[in-house]
Scaffold this motif. Structure first.
Motif, PDB file in Angstrom:
ATOM      1  N   MET A   1     -36.995  28.987  22.984  1.00 56.90           N
ATOM      2  CA  MET A   1     -36.438  28.258  21.856  1.00 56.90           C
ATOM      3  C   MET A   1     -35.534  29.150  21.000  1.00 56.90           C
ATOM      4  SD  MET A   1     -37.119  25.162  21.874  1.00 56.90           S
ATOM      5  CE  MET A   1     -38.217  23.933  22.569  1.00 56.90           C
TER       6      MET A   1
ATOM      7  N   ARG B   1     -32.500  27.857  19.052  1.00 57.45           N
ATOM      8  CA  ARG B   1     -32.708  26.889  17.983  1.00 57.45           C
ATOM      9  C   ARG B   1     -33.552  27.457  16.849  1.00 57.45           C
ATOM     10  NH1 ARG B   1     -32.684  26.051  22.800  1.00 57.45           N
ATOM     11  NH2 ARG B   1     -30.939  24.919  23.675  1.00 57.45           N
ATOM     12  N   GLY B   2     -33.431  28.771  16.621  1.00 55.96           N
ATOM     13  CA  GLY B   2     -34.032  29.364  15.435  1.00 55.96           C
ATOM     14  C   GLY B   2     -35.497  29.733  15.554  1.00 55.96           C
ATOM     15  N   GLY B   3     -36.070  29.624  16.747  1.00 56.12           N
ATOM     16  CA  GLY B   3     -37.472  29.973  16.915  1.00 56.12           C
ATOM     17  C   GLY B   3     -37.669  31.488  17.018  1.00 56.12           C
ATOM     18  N   SER B   4     -38.929  31.909  17.063  1.00 57.05           N
ATOM     19  CA  SER B   4     -39.242  33.334  17.221  1.00 57.05           C
ATOM     20  C   SER B   4     -38.916  33.783  18.630  1.00 57.05           C
ATOM     21  CB  SER B   4     -40.727  33.612  17.020  1.00 57.05           C
ATOM     22  OG  SER B   4     -41.225  33.004  15.896  1.00 57.05           O
TER      23      SER B   4
ATOM     24  N   ARG C   1     -46.142  38.612  10.898  1.00 56.68           N
ATOM     25  CA  ARG C   1     -46.738  37.669  11.847  1.00 56.68           C
ATOM     26  C   ARG C   1     -47.356  38.373  13.048  1.00 56.68           C
ATOM     27  NH1 ARG C   1     -45.166  32.665  11.695  1.00 56.68           N
ATOM     28  NH2 ARG C   1     -43.013  33.104  11.129  1.00 56.68           N
TER      29      ARG C   1
ATOM     30  N   PRO D   1     -37.356  30.898   7.489  1.00 56.61           N
ATOM     31  CA  PRO D   1     -37.500  29.814   8.468  1.00 56.61           C
ATOM     32  C   PRO D   1     -37.227  28.461   7.807  1.00 56.61           C
ATOM     33  CG  PRO D   1     -39.656  30.716   7.891  1.00 56.61           C
ATOM     34  CD  PRO D   1     -38.640  31.519   7.144  1.00 56.61           C
ATOM     35  N   ILE D   2     -36.926  27.462   8.620  1.00 57.07           N
ATOM     36  CA  ILE D   2     -36.604  26.124   8.114  1.00 57.07           C
ATOM     37  C   ILE D   2     -37.739  25.576   7.255  1.00 57.07           C
ATOM     38  CG2 ILE D   2     -37.441  25.067  10.267  1.00 57.07           C
ATOM     39  CD1 ILE D   2     -34.558  23.523   8.434  1.00 57.07           C
ATOM     40  N   THR D   3     -38.961  25.952   7.591  1.00 59.95           N
ATOM     41  CA  THR D   3     -40.101  25.443   6.822  1.00 59.95           C
ATOM     42  C   THR D   3     -40.018  25.899   5.366  1.00 59.95           C
ATOM     43  OG1 THR D   3     -41.282  27.345   7.673  1.00 59.95           O
ATOM     44  CG2 THR D   3     -41.758  25.244   8.713  1.00 59.95           C
TER      45      THR D   3
ATOM     46  N   SER E   1     -42.646  26.469  27.403  1.00 64.48           N
ATOM     47  CA  SER E   1     -41.477  25.587  27.292  1.00 64.48           C
ATOM     48  C   SER E   1     -41.637  24.370  28.191  1.00 64.48           C
ATOM     49  CB  SER E   1     -40.194  26.308  27.703  1.00 64.48           C
ATOM     50  OG  SER E   1     -40.285  27.691  27.574  1.00 64.48           O
TER      51      SER E   1
ATOM     52  N   ARG F   1     -42.279  29.258  12.015  1.00 61.18           N
ATOM     53  CA  ARG F   1     -40.864  29.299  12.380  1.00 61.18           C
ATOM     54  C   ARG F   1     -40.659  28.413  13.609  1.00 61.18           C
ATOM     55  NH1 ARG F   1     -37.114  32.937  10.648  1.00 61.18           N
ATOM     56  NH2 ARG F   1     -38.620  34.538  10.095  1.00 61.18           N
ATOM     57  N   PRO F   2     -40.699  27.093  13.408  1.00 60.25           N
ATOM     58  CA  PRO F   2     -40.533  26.205  14.555  1.00 60.25           C
ATOM     59  C   PRO F   2     -39.058  26.139  14.947  1.00 60.25           C
ATOM     60  CG  PRO F   2     -40.671  24.918  12.556  1.00 60.25           C
ATOM     61  CD  PRO F   2     -40.844  26.365  12.146  1.00 60.25           C
ATOM     62  N   PRO F   3     -38.775  25.812  16.198  1.00 63.13           N
ATOM     63  CA  PRO F   3     -37.374  25.586  16.570  1.00 63.13           C
ATOM     64  C   PRO F   3     -36.872  24.317  15.885  1.00 63.13           C
ATOM     65  CG  PRO F   3     -38.824  24.973  18.372  1.00 63.13           C
ATOM     66  CD  PRO F   3     -39.695  25.581  17.311  1.00 63.13           C
ATOM     67  N   VAL F   4     -35.591  24.262  15.609  1.00 66.11           N
ATOM     68  CA  VAL F   4     -34.994  23.064  14.993  1.00 66.11           C
ATOM     69  C   VAL F   4     -33.678  22.753  15.701  1.00 66.11           C
ATOM     70  CG1 VAL F   4     -35.887  23.155  12.652  1.00 66.11           C
ATOM     71  CG2 VAL F   4     -33.975  24.606  13.269  1.00 66.11           C
TER      72      VAL F   4
ATOM     73  N   CYS G   1     -29.940  22.631  15.999  1.00 63.43           N
ATOM     74  CA  CYS G   1     -28.980  23.555  15.391  1.00 63.43           C
ATOM     75  C   CYS G   1     -28.254  22.903  14.215  1.00 63.43           C
ATOM     76  CB  CYS G   1     -27.919  23.959  16.410  1.00 63.43           C
ATOM     77  SG  CYS G   1     -28.578  24.745  17.872  1.00 63.43           S
TER      78      CYS G   1
ATOM     79  N   CYS H   1     -33.191  18.901  23.969  1.00 61.94           N
ATOM     80  CA  CYS H   1     -33.122  19.426  22.599  1.00 61.94           C
ATOM     81  C   CYS H   1     -33.543  18.358  21.607  1.00 61.94           C
ATOM     82  CB  CYS H   1     -31.696  19.842  22.255  1.00 61.94           C
ATOM     83  SG  CYS H   1     -31.198  21.420  22.914  1.00 61.94           S
TER      84      CYS H   1
ATOM     85  N   LEU I   1     -36.683  17.520  19.463  1.00 65.54           N
ATOM     86  CA  LEU I   1     -36.935  18.105  18.142  1.00 65.54           C
ATOM     87  C   LEU I   1     -36.771  17.072  17.031  1.00 65.54           C
ATOM     88  CD1 LEU I   1     -35.105  21.512  18.727  1.00 65.54           C
ATOM     89  CD2 LEU I   1     -37.567  21.149  18.577  1.00 65.54           C
TER      90      LEU I   1
ATOM     91  N   ALA J   1     -40.694  16.825  11.437  1.00 69.43           N
ATOM     92  CA  ALA J   1     -40.264  16.631  10.051  1.00 69.43           C
ATOM     93  C   ALA J   1     -39.028  17.493   9.804  1.00 69.43           C
ATOM     94  CB  ALA J   1     -41.403  17.028   9.103  1.00 69.43           C
ATOM     95  N   PRO J   2     -38.120  17.071   8.951  1.00 69.00           N
ATOM     96  CA  PRO J   2     -38.205  15.844   8.159  1.00 69.00           C
ATOM     97  C   PRO J   2     -37.701  14.590   8.888  1.00 69.00           C
ATOM     98  CG  PRO J   2     -36.235  17.066   7.566  1.00 69.00           C
ATOM     99  CD  PRO J   2     -36.944  17.896   8.591  1.00 69.00           C
TER     100      PRO J   2
ATOM    101  N   ALA K   1     -28.295  20.772  27.509  1.00 73.19           N
ATOM    102  CA  ALA K   1     -28.355  21.831  26.501  1.00 73.19           C
ATOM    103  C   ALA K   1     -29.680  22.592  26.486  1.00 73.19           C
ATOM    104  CB  ALA K   1     -28.074  21.244  25.121  1.00 73.19           C
ATOM    105  N   MET K   2     -30.768  21.852  26.526  1.00 72.97           N
ATOM    106  CA  MET K   2     -32.108  22.425  26.331  1.00 72.97           C
ATOM    107  C   MET K   2     -32.369  23.661  27.175  1.00 72.97           C
ATOM    108  SD  MET K   2     -35.003  21.743  24.900  1.00 72.97           S
ATOM    109  CE  MET K   2     -36.668  22.309  25.027  1.00 72.97           C
TER     110      MET K   2
ATOM    111  N   GLY L   1     -32.633  17.545   7.733  1.00 72.86           N
ATOM    112  CA  GLY L   1     -33.286  18.678   8.391  1.00 72.86           C
ATOM    113  C   GLY L   1     -32.297  19.671   8.973  1.00 72.86           C
ATOM    114  N   CYS L   2     -31.117  19.767   8.383  1.00 74.11           N
ATOM    115  CA  CYS L   2     -30.157  20.765   8.883  1.00 74.11           C
ATOM    116  C   CYS L   2     -30.585  22.147   8.390  1.00 74.11           C
ATOM    117  CB  CYS L   2     -28.749  20.444   8.378  1.00 74.11           C
ATOM    118  SG  CYS L   2     -27.577  21.738   8.834  1.00 74.11           S
ATOM    119  N   PRO L   3     -30.687  23.124   9.281  1.00 74.54           N
ATOM    120  CA  PRO L   3     -31.150  24.445   8.849  1.00 74.54           C
ATOM    121  C   PRO L   3     -30.170  25.149   7.914  1.00 74.54           C
ATOM    122  CG  PRO L   3     -30.517  24.481  11.177  1.00 74.54           C
ATOM    123  CD  PRO L   3     -30.476  23.045  10.728  1.00 74.54           C
TER     124      PRO L   3
END
Ligand SMILES: Cc1ncc(C[n+]2csc(CCOP(=O)(O)OP(=O)(O)O)c2C)c(N)n1
Ligand code: SF4
Ligand code: SF4
Lengths: 192, 590
Positions: free
Chosen positions: A39, A42-45, A79, A99-101, B112, B344-347, B349, B374, B377, B381-382, B449-450, B548-550
């Motif tokens: 991931m 997409r900003g994951g670890s 972490r 992070p987004i959270t 994954s 830190r979840p994936p989001v 882009c 992708c 995702l 949330a949100p 993409a994924m 939910g845009c980063p």
């Protein structure tokens, strides 16, 4: 020796761990590198683990077994502390990527991460400002090589061997600026 | 000259395929298998390679190539094997001519993947040999051996990789300049009795499969890949694949029978090994496939209590096993992590074209049967705008099932372009045929993409970069019988809302194709003009946060709420937040 490299997608962790692995191979050691990066984009670890020595079996480093924890980002250092063995060294890049959270307000940010890092790692902590040093060296995109340079001082390999590994991997036209960044990282950690 | 290079098992397989004279390769991407084909594609002058539209087709391409006499390889992730099983189950009856190697990469622990499953079970079911490499050297050597074995026994041969072999780099002794093996194609021979699986011909094939399995078992018993490493004989381990490495790490002093060619199981080899040790322990990742067969053969096996049956193994879990068996294992002391660390979840882009569709579907309160990509995702949330995810292509059939069950309200299926072309078309045909009224939303970003932006039939080029037809998704939808088909710009939120509302409420089946290229694949994220929030106009209403845009951050606090602010380094100027804002507070940076 067991080294875990952690951070966020896009920080150049995988290139750093690859160069570390190639350096160990050039030194004639057995080496294994394992990573989880599904991931990353997409900003994951991201986490990459490198083990080297006379003979290496497991590619995974388990909790309490890392000699060195290299964190490209502060929250990730906190972490992943469980990976570090008691008395192991933590090399932490002085950067925080929310992070987004946190940026979306679902979870609070870590309060005063610098003091938490000090509390967590004590004397075994070295911090480095890779963003500033890489800009000084000529290209902010080489921050990962600043970190590699700092890391090199904690490994049994000579700078020459690291250079050779970098030359084998980095395109010729980018090599110079990367070597400069590497040396900047090396100098920053050697200076008390 | 031979020398040691660091390769992942995926890279090693690609190298070996080249050196072993493979000339046709097909795959559909899927983590952790994807890099097998990506590396084969670098050798495109020697190997005809393709991203097939799905794993079943990829397997069929390999089957045809094998019957035409060529050495061929097909690669997929574990769930891809489910899709490919139909042709494979009968090709094991017919049998390979040119060597056919099936690379299947399992994902224990689901780093994954949507599920966890052990492909060795399907290999046993299909009665095909399985190699289980424990590192890249073995992946290289076993790929060579698999081609030979496939031709010798006229059988497709599986190589089971796992995340920790596929995505681990280890040293491989190879000569990268070694000449490619000159494998002369066996050519095609018309042989109806051999190659046409109809009942009359399949019955004798069935008997041959059983005979072949026993012959393969004998072969496995003498294979150099099944070897004993003698040690202290108080314990003896039977192990295979990556588990071998963990056993060697944690039980270095004991005897090991390492199975590199684990199916058909060389039972007598195991019986002989068992006779040399006091206690026999089986360590394998995921299902107790070896253990059950060993027990069934009447060989005593230690009944291990340490839970090792699901998720990824690692030296820690094997240390727990050592503690159980010997009581002398001390796991290293572990320091704590910080409590309450933010996740830190994936989001999706910043600027992803999928975002707006979910924003609108949430606004319209649709029930969304989702799919895999992708865009999954969008479930988090949100946005929280996806109700179900099962497997690739399942969105359309399950949305129809919801309708048939009499569910109230708006029902949509949401599926990506690659997924639609992989296995969504048949579902849509079924909706048209069976008079469904659901709306299928196809998120068309013209790329897969994924899994790392592979080309697909909507991209206009093949894996080698060659130009090819660009498939017209709207025309496909019409051709399978959907009358209401429209295309919408995925970044035009007002239009999306109007169209989605109309189609969801229409009394017949419809398709909305939301078009917008993946901003990572097109590098639209590089050098874009970012947007800014005018803090004087922003009322802290919070609406734009719902995207939910980063790149949209919390700005100044206003009571319990926050104004928004945009991270100029992350924003790619997609314009979606500007459209959402009711106060004209967001605009491109001037
Ligand atoms: C049977 C199967 N094969 C492969 C995969 C791996 N996989 C997950 S999503 C995906 C493709 C998604 O592409 P697309 O539908 O275009 O959506 P995008 O990621 O571009 O948004 C793939 C190949 C899988 N989960 N299942
Ligand atoms: S990689 Fe492309 S499709 Fe995937 S989240 Fe990012 S922009 Fe969207
Ligand atoms: S324009 Fe708005 S929604 Fe689009 S990337 Fe920038 S901040 Fe995100």
């Amino acid at each position: 020796m067991n080294i875990s490299l952690v951070g966020v997608g896009g920080q150049g962790i995988l290139l750093t761990s690859e160069i570390l692995s190639r350096t160990a191979a050039l030194a004639g050691m057995d080496v294994k590198k394992s990573e989880i990066h599904g991931m990353a984009q997409r900003g994951g670890s991201v986490i990459s683990q490198v083990r080297f020595g006379a003979r290496v079996f497991s590619p995974i480093i388990i909790n309490g077994m890392s000699d060195i924890l290299v964190a490209f980002e502060k929250t990730e250092a906190l972490r992943w502390r469980p990976l570090l063995k008691a008395g192991g060294k933590a090399l932490v890049n002085n950067q925080e990527i929310l992070p987004i959270t946190v940026s979306s307000g679902q979870q609070p940010a870590v309060e005063n991460p610098d003091s938490k890092l000090g509390e967590f790692f004590g004397d075994s902590l070295s911090t480095i400002n890779a963003a500033a040093l890489s800009s000084e060296a000529g290209n902010p995109r080489t921050a990962n090589m600043v970190i590699a340079g700092a890391l090199s001082t904690l490994t049994p390999f000579t700078a020459d061997l690291w250079h050779e590994a970098m030359a084998g991997r980095i395109p010729a036209k980018l090599l110079d600026v990367n070597l400069k960044a590497f040396e900047a990282g090396r100098a920053a950690i050697s200076a008390p | 000259m031979e020398h040691k290079v660091l390769l992942s098992a995926n890279e090693a397989v690609a190298q070996a395929a080249y050196h072993a004279g493979c000339t046709v390769a097909a795959a559909y991407p899927g983590t952790p298998s994807t890099e097998v084909m990506e590396n084969i594609a670098k050798l495109k002058d020697a190997i005809r390679c393709e991203w097939s539209v799905n794993e079943k087709v990829a397997a069929e391409v390999a089957i045809g190539a094998s019957l035409a006499g060529a050495r061929t390889l097909v690669a997929m992730k574990h769930v891809g094997l489910n899709v490919a099983m139909d042709p494979i189950m009968t090709f094991t009856f017919v049998g390979a001519v040119g060597g056919m190697v099936v690379i299947v990469a399992d994902d224990p622990g689901m780093h994954s993947s949507q599920n966890e499953q052990d492909s060795r079970v399907l290999a046993k079911f299909a009665r095909v040999p399985v190699f289980e490499p424990s590192d890249s050297q073995e992946a290289y050597d076993m790929t060579h051996a698999a081609f030979d074995l496939s031709e010798q026994f006229e059988v497709p041969v599986f190589i089971r990789l796992t995340t920790r072999t596929s995505h681990a780099s280890t040293l491989v002794n190879i000569d990268p300049d070694a000449p490619r093996k000159e494998v002369v194609s066996k050519g095609y021979t018309k042989d109806i009795i051999r190659n046409v699986a109809v009942p009359a011909y399949a019955r004798p094939m069935r008997a041959r499969v059983e005979k072949r399995t026993e012959a393969l078992r004998n072969f496995a018993a003498n294979s150099e890949f099944n070897r004993v490493e003698k040690g202290d004989n108080h314990l003896g381990f039977v192990t295979a694949g990556i588990s071998y490495q963990y056993v060697k790490e944690v039980f270095p002093e004991f005897s090991v029978l390492k199975l590199g060619l684990s199916n058909p199981l060389p039972v007598e080899t195991i019986r002989n090994f068992a006779a040399t040790v006091d206690r026999l322990v089986v360590v394998e990742e995921l299902d107790p496939l070896l253990e059950e067969q060993i027990r069934a053969a009447g060989i005593a096996v230690v009944d291990v209590k340490t839970p090792l049956r699901m998720m990824e193994l690692n030296p820690m879990r094997i240390t727990a096993l050592r503690q159980e068996l010997l009581g002398d294992a001390t796991p290293p002391p572990v320091q704590s992590t910080l409590d309450g660390l933010p996740n830190r979840p994936p989001v999706l882009c910043a600027g992803c074209s999928h975002r707006g569709v979910f924003y609108i579907l949430a606004k319209l309160k649709a029930t969304v049967a989702g799919d895999i990509g992708c865009y999954t995702l969008g479930a988090f949330a949100p946005l929280s705008a996806m109700d179900t995810t099962i497997c690739m292509g399942a969105s359309i059939g399950s949305a129809l099932g919801m309708e048939k069950a009499g569910m109230d309200g708006r029902i949509a299926a949401v599926i990506g372009d690659s997924t639609f072309l992989h296995s969504g078309i048949t579902g849509l045909l079924n909706v048209a045929y069976n008079r469904g009224t659901i709306t299928t939303v196809i998120l068309d970003n013209s790329i897969t993409a994924m899994t790392g932006h592979q080309k697909n039939p909507g991209s206009g080029t093949t894996i080698t970069g060659a130009e090819t037809v660009t498939i017209d998704i709207a025309a496909i939808c019409r051709a399978v019988g959907i009358k209401r088909v429209c295309e919408v710009d995925a970044y035009n939120l007002a239009e999306l809302e109007r169209v989605l509302k109309e189609e969801l409420d229409a009394p017949e089946a419809s398709v909305v194709i939301a078009k917008g290229p993946c901003v990572i694949a097109t590098k639209a994220n590089v050098g874009a003009t970012p947007y800014v929030v005018d803090p004087n106009k922003c009322t802290a209403c919070g609406l734009c946060f719902k995207l939910g845009c980063p790149a949209i951050l919390r700005g100044e606090a206003v009571g319990k709420r926050f104004k928004s602010a945009i991270d100029p380094a992350a924003c790619i100027g997609c314009d979606q937040c500007r459209q959402v804002c009711k106060f004209n507070a967001i605009s491109p940076r001037s």
